[in-house]
Scaffold this motif. Structure first.
Motif, PDB file in Angstrom:
ATOM      1  N   ILE A 109       0.843  -1.209   0.000  1.00  0.00           N
ATOM      2  CA  ILE A 109       0.000   0.000   0.000  1.00  0.00           C
ATOM      3  C   ILE A 109       0.877   1.257   0.000  1.00  0.00           C
ATOM      4  O   ILE A 109       0.612   2.229  -0.720  1.00  0.00           O
ATOM      5  CB  ILE A 109      -0.967  -0.009   1.202  1.00  0.00           C
ATOM      6  N   GLY A 110       1.952   1.225   0.795  1.00  0.00           N
ATOM      7  CA  GLY A 110       2.866   2.364   0.831  1.00  0.00           C
ATOM      8  C   GLY A 110       3.557   2.603  -0.498  1.00  0.00           C
ATOM      9  O   GLY A 110       3.747   3.744  -0.914  1.00  0.00           O
ATOM     10  N   ARG A 111       3.950   1.531  -1.193  1.00  0.00           N
ATOM     11  CA  ARG A 111       4.560   1.691  -2.524  1.00  0.00           C
ATOM     12  C   ARG A 111       3.577   2.260  -3.528  1.00  0.00           C
ATOM     13  O   ARG A 111       3.936   3.095  -4.348  1.00  0.00           O
ATOM     14  CB  ARG A 111       5.077   0.341  -3.027  1.00  0.00           C
ATOM     15  N   SER A 112       2.324   1.809  -3.474  1.00  0.00           N
ATOM     16  CA  SER A 112       1.345   2.344  -4.421  1.00  0.00           C
ATOM     17  C   SER A 112       1.066   3.826  -4.150  1.00  0.00           C
ATOM     18  O   SER A 112       0.883   4.605  -5.086  1.00  0.00           O
ATOM     19  CB  SER A 112       0.057   1.527  -4.391  1.00  0.00           C
ATOM     20  N   LYS A 113       1.049   4.233  -2.875  1.00  0.00           N
ATOM     21  CA  LYS A 113       0.886   5.655  -2.556  1.00  0.00           C
ATOM     22  C   LYS A 113       2.078   6.469  -3.052  1.00  0.00           C
ATOM     23  O   LYS A 113       1.927   7.582  -3.544  1.00  0.00           O
ATOM     24  CB  LYS A 113       0.709   5.858  -1.049  1.00  0.00           C
ATOM     25  N   ALA A 114       3.284   5.892  -2.911  1.00  0.00           N
ATOM     26  CA  ALA A 114       4.473   6.601  -3.384  1.00  0.00           C
ATOM     27  C   ALA A 114       4.478   6.712  -4.904  1.00  0.00           C
ATOM     28  O   ALA A 114       4.905   7.735  -5.454  1.00  0.00           O
ATOM     29  CB  ALA A 114       5.729   5.886  -2.896  1.00  0.00           C
ATOM     30  N   ASN A 115       3.987   5.716  -5.596  1.00  0.00           N
ATOM     31  CA  ASN A 115       3.912   5.777  -7.055  1.00  0.00           C
ATOM     32  C   ASN A 115       2.888   6.809  -7.523  1.00  0.00           C
ATOM     33  O   ASN A 115       3.066   7.406  -8.588  1.00  0.00           O
ATOM     34  CB  ASN A 115       3.567   4.407  -7.635  1.00  0.00           C
ATOM     35  N   ARG A 116       1.823   7.001  -6.758  1.00  0.00           N
ATOM     36  CA  ARG A 116       0.812   8.010  -7.103  1.00  0.00           C
ATOM     37  C   ARG A 116       1.234   9.415  -6.701  1.00  0.00           C
ATOM     38  O   ARG A 116       0.565  10.381  -7.051  1.00  0.00           O
ATOM     39  CB  ARG A 116      -0.518   7.680  -6.434  1.00  0.00           C
ATOM     40  N   GLY A 117       2.314   9.544  -5.930  1.00  0.00           N
ATOM     41  CA  GLY A 117       2.775  10.851  -5.487  1.00  0.00           C
ATOM     42  C   GLY A 117       2.176  11.305  -4.176  1.00  0.00           C
ATOM     43  O   GLY A 117       2.370  12.447  -3.776  1.00  0.00           O
ATOM     44  N   GLU A 118       1.450  10.448  -3.484  1.00  0.00           N
ATOM     45  CA  GLU A 118       0.844  10.808  -2.203  1.00  0.00           C
ATOM     46  C   GLU A 118       1.808  10.626  -1.038  1.00  0.00           C
ATOM     47  O   GLU A 118       1.532  11.117   0.052  1.00  0.00           O
ATOM     48  CB  GLU A 118      -0.408   9.956  -1.954  1.00  0.00           C
ATOM     49  N   ALA A 119       2.897   9.898  -1.245  1.00  0.00           N
ATOM     50  CA  ALA A 119       3.883   9.642  -0.188  1.00  0.00           C
ATOM     51  C   ALA A 119       5.274   9.847  -0.768  1.00  0.00           C
ATOM     52  O   ALA A 119       5.471   9.828  -1.987  1.00  0.00           O
ATOM     53  CB  ALA A 119       3.728   8.230   0.356  1.00  0.00           C
ATOM     54  N   THR A 120       6.235  10.041   0.125  1.00  0.00           N
ATOM     55  CA  THR A 120       7.604  10.301  -0.327  1.00  0.00           C
ATOM     56  C   THR A 120       8.591   9.236   0.142  1.00  0.00           C
ATOM     57  O   THR A 120       9.786   9.425  -0.012  1.00  0.00           O
ATOM     58  CB  THR A 120       8.073  11.666   0.207  1.00  0.00           C
ATOM     59  N   ASN A 121       8.120   8.152   0.707  1.00  0.00           N
ATOM     60  CA  ASN A 121       9.041   7.137   1.249  1.00  0.00           C
ATOM     61  C   ASN A 121       8.914   5.813   0.496  1.00  0.00           C
ATOM     62  O   ASN A 121       8.622   4.775   1.075  1.00  0.00           O
ATOM     63  CB  ASN A 121       8.807   6.949   2.745  1.00  0.00           C
TER      64      ASN A 121
END
Length: 154
Positions: A109-121
């Motif tokens: 889930i964290g990787r998918s958020k980072a791919n969408r630009g919602e997360a930076t880690n």
């Protein structure tokens, strides 16, 4: 200042006397007389009010950028690391598998958020995903193979 005979409306000087300028701030003689207060009389129409000045354009507002939501990737990393430590420990391998599965879920889930630009880690989320896979699959499989080899030699 009182007047002996007030005007027809009960206020101000009588109509026979022109208004006296006070303090030297009088209108020039060529300027029209200022409109009086109250309702206009029948021979004096309503005064025409000038149009309102155009409104100033509004300044563009400051839009605050959204804070990155790094919680899922960080949670995946923490659960993956704890899962690896529990999987290495012989008597906590069951908790290591459960925490590894949770590390895989939160890391993905964290990787998918980072791919969408919602997360930076993205790196932390990837590390949580890898640690979760290690804790869930590889370490229990190695433990099982070690246990099987020890039992076959006995």
């Amino acid at each position: 200042m009182s007047h002996a005979q007030p005007g027809p409306d009960g206020f101000g000087p009588p109509p026979s006397q022109p208004p006296q300028p006070a303090g030297g701030y009088a209108y020039p003689q060529s300027a029209p007389a200022a409109p009086g207060y109250g309702y206009p009389s029948q021979d004096q129409p309503y005064p025409v009010t000038p149009a309102a000045p155009p409104a100033y354009p509004q300044a563009p507002g400051y839009v605050m950028a959204a804070q990155p939501s790094n919680g899922m990737g960080t949670t995946g990393l923490v659960l993956g690391i704890i899962g690896v430590v529990c999987s290495i420990t012989f008597f906590l391998w069951f908790f290591g598998v459960i925490l590894g599965i949770l590390g895989i879920i939160f890391g993905a889930i964290g990787r998918s958020k980072a791919n969408r630009g919602e997360a930076t880690n993205k790196g932390a989320a990837t590390a949580g995903l890898v640690c979760g896979i290690v804790a869930t699959v590889i370490l229990p499989l190695l433990g099982f193979l070690l246990f099987a080899s020890l039992m076959s030699s006995v």
